[in-house]
Every structure is written in C-alpha cells, then in structure tokens.
Design a protein around this motif. Structure first.
Motif, mmCIF file in Angstrom:
data_model
loop_
_atom_site.group_PDB
_atom_site.id
_atom_site.type_symbol
_atom_site.label_atom_id
_atom_site.label_comp_id
_atom_site.label_asym_id
_atom_site.label_seq_id
_atom_site.Cartn_x
_atom_site.Cartn_y
_atom_site.Cartn_z
ATOM 1 N N ILE A 34 0.797 -1.224 0.000
ATOM 2 C CA ILE A 34 0.000 0.000 0.000
ATOM 3 C C ILE A 34 0.831 1.276 0.000
ATOM 4 O O ILE A 34 0.296 2.352 0.103
ATOM 5 C CB ILE A 34 -0.933 0.032 1.218
ATOM 6 N N ILE A 52 -9.338 -3.358 3.554
ATOM 7 C CA ILE A 52 -8.622 -2.244 2.940
ATOM 8 C C ILE A 52 -9.499 -0.995 2.806
ATOM 9 O O ILE A 52 -9.005 0.125 2.915
ATOM 10 C CB ILE A 52 -8.001 -2.642 1.580
ATOM 11 N N TYR A 55 -9.045 0.906 5.856
ATOM 12 C CA TYR A 55 -7.643 0.965 6.256
ATOM 13 C C TYR A 55 -7.330 2.167 7.145
ATOM 14 O O TYR A 55 -6.633 2.049 8.142
ATOM 15 C CB TYR A 55 -6.738 0.978 5.024
#
Length: 122
Positions: A34, A52, A55
C-alpha cells in the motif's frame, strides 16, 4: 516521558523482496502493498486486505501501548542477562524458565503502562 514514535510493523519484506509482515497488524503478510512512495512495499495480511476500505480506520498502537511493549522488552532483556542466557535458544529453556520469561515480559509491560499512564491527560 519521552516522545514515543508511532510506528507500523516494518520492514514488511525479506531480502528477496517477498512479503513477510503485515504493515498494519504485524501478522504474516501475503501481498498487496500500500505504499505510494519509494521504500518498503508495506505488504498486508489477508485480514487487512479484506479491510482495505477501512484501512484509515485501523487503529495502531498508541503511545501508551508502545511504552508497555518497550517495558516488556526491557524486562525480558534484564531477565535474560541476570541468568546469563544470551544466545541460548528458547527451545533450550525448561518449562519454568519459559514461563518466567513471559512473566518478566508481562510484568514489565504492565509496570511501564502504569508508569506512562501517570502522565496521561485523562
């Protein structure tokens, strides 16, 4: 109390560039980096990949939790040093020594957490 940096779990790659540790939670990473800048790929584990979308909401250790971890690390280091066990594999410890090692970590973390919370603004 000194300022404790908020850090993620790094590095997330081994020498060959393969995923090792999840940047977010510290579990075993599988893929999906990421990082938008050069450097560590910041790989994630399966659970964090699923999360995600959330996140930015994932909570990292705060200053008090990091202080507690540092206290546990220091207590374990002192325990090992007192017994002259540097370089001895954990497999070579007997059951009592293993438990006492964990007790030292636990007690050290708890003591450091209590110490850090004395200066807490709440």
């Amino acid at each position: 109390m000194s300022t404790i940096p908020k850090t993620a779990f790094t590095p997330t790659v081994d020498a060959a560039g393969d995923p090792t540790t999840c940047f977010c939670c510290g579990m075993r990473a599988v893929a999906l980096g990421i990082n938008h800048t050069k450097g560590d790929t910041q790989y994630l584990c399966r659970r964090c990949i699923v999360a995600i979308d959330d996140y930015k909401k994932i909570r990292r250790l705060d200053d008090y939790e990091l202080a507690a971890l540092d206290g546990g690390v220091e207590a374990v280091g002192e325990w090992i040093e007192e017994r002259g066990l540097w370089g001895v594999a954990l497999d070579d410890y007997d059951e009592l020594d293993r438990r006492m090692l964990v007790k030292a970590a636990w007690s050290g973390a708890a003591a450091r957490l209590r110490e850090a919370l004395k200066d807490a603004p709440f």
